[in-house]
Design an enzyme around this catalytic site. Structure first.
Site: not given
Length: 305
Positions: A47-48
């Site tokens: 996930l960013d």
């Protein structure tokens, strides 16, 4: 004085973390691994740092099945900021272009069906995909832009939840490999005003939902009160991410041979596909694949937990 090496615990299971804002997936993993004092750990897809939400963290034997979670469908809620584009496709990037926003809720609703179902996406330069061994985001930071092949993904759900001014909140259900930043950028271009991701929250990963997650603060509090072992209550079984797979039970005799690499038959086996396998004590012992002759071939085995 020589530093004493920390002896890590051999524990297995899955912790569903609500990843906090600003953390990389690996930083979040290493933090929880330290709190657990776990020997082996891995996550199930990045996930960013900008994103929050469901991040399954696998420990011990559960890491053997992380690929199947990585391949599963995902769910997101995202806030689309219309009227601007950035070099990263999200709020952390530099603004490239600013345009007037002359569209409203009805325009967005009318456009969304175009992006449902199978669609083609060109992966963003700011991604972890590699070219000649180099992550694309490193090339992008150096000012390089390379050609990327379009890939097919599936948008199972795309709904407009809110629209106020130049911001719209979307609910997205998608196949693995979908870039929400690219989806938002493409919608923005189709609207004629450009757009980027202002907020992103993963609400589902395979069978796991946001309501099942635990926060980093909760884990830290448990650790402060009871040490490493206090976190064990948050561990889910290693096969938690495979609950939608058929379950096959083996006799004590069959389980012995199966655990030694031999394909065996089971009365409750489906005709084909991947299955979860348990022994005569209802203990999960691995996953297998039903072959053409009806026998179950072992694919990943686990040690006794």
């Amino acid at each position: 004085m020589a530093q004493v090496k920390r002896i890590r615990r051999n524990i297995s299971g899955i912790i569903l973390l609500d990843k906090p804002l600003g953390f990389t997936s690996n930083a979040a993993l290493q933090k929880v691994r330290w709190l657990l004092n776990a020997e082996k750990a891995g996550h199930t897809g990045s996930l960013d740092p900008l994103a929050t939400g469901v991040l399954p963290l696998c420990f011990g034997e559960a890491t053997k099945f992380s690929q199947y979670l990585l391949d599963s469908d995902k769910g997101y809620e995202t806030v689309m900021q219309m009227g601007q584009t950035t070099n990263t496709g999200d709020a952390e990037g530099e603004v490239l272009q600013t345009r007037d926003v002359t569209v409203g809720r009805a325009d967005i609703e009318a456009l969304l069906p175009r992006f449902r179902g199978p669609i083609s996406q060109i992966p963003p330069m700011y991604s972890a995909l590699k070219r000649d061994g180099q992550p694309l985001y490193k090339l992008a930071r150096a000012g390089e832009v390379v050609e990327r092949e379009a890939r097919s993904v599936t948008i199972n759900r795309l709904e407009l939840l809110e629209c106020e001014g130049t911001r719209a909140r979307l609910s997205v259900g998608c196949s693995k490999g979908t870039y929400i930043r690219t989806l938002v950028e493409d919608i923005g271009e189709a609207l004629g005003c450009g757009a980027y991701v202002a907020e992103l929250r993963r609400t589902q990963a395979g069978p796991f939902a946001l309501a099942q997650t635990v926060t980093l603060e909760e884990l830290e509090q448990a650790h402060a009160e009871g040490g490493n072992e206090a976190l064990d209550r948050f561990l889910m079984p290693s096969d938690s991410g495979l609950q939608d797979w058929p379950l096959v039970s083996l006799s004590e005799h069959s389980a012995f041979y199966w655990l030694h690499g031999q394909a065996v038959r089971a009365p409750d086996a489906p005709q084909f596909g991947m299955v979860r396998v348990q022994d005569h004590n209802a203990r999960f012992i691995g996953i297998g694949e039903v072959s053409e002759d009806g026998r179950i071939a072992p694919r990943r085995l686990i040690r006794s937990e």
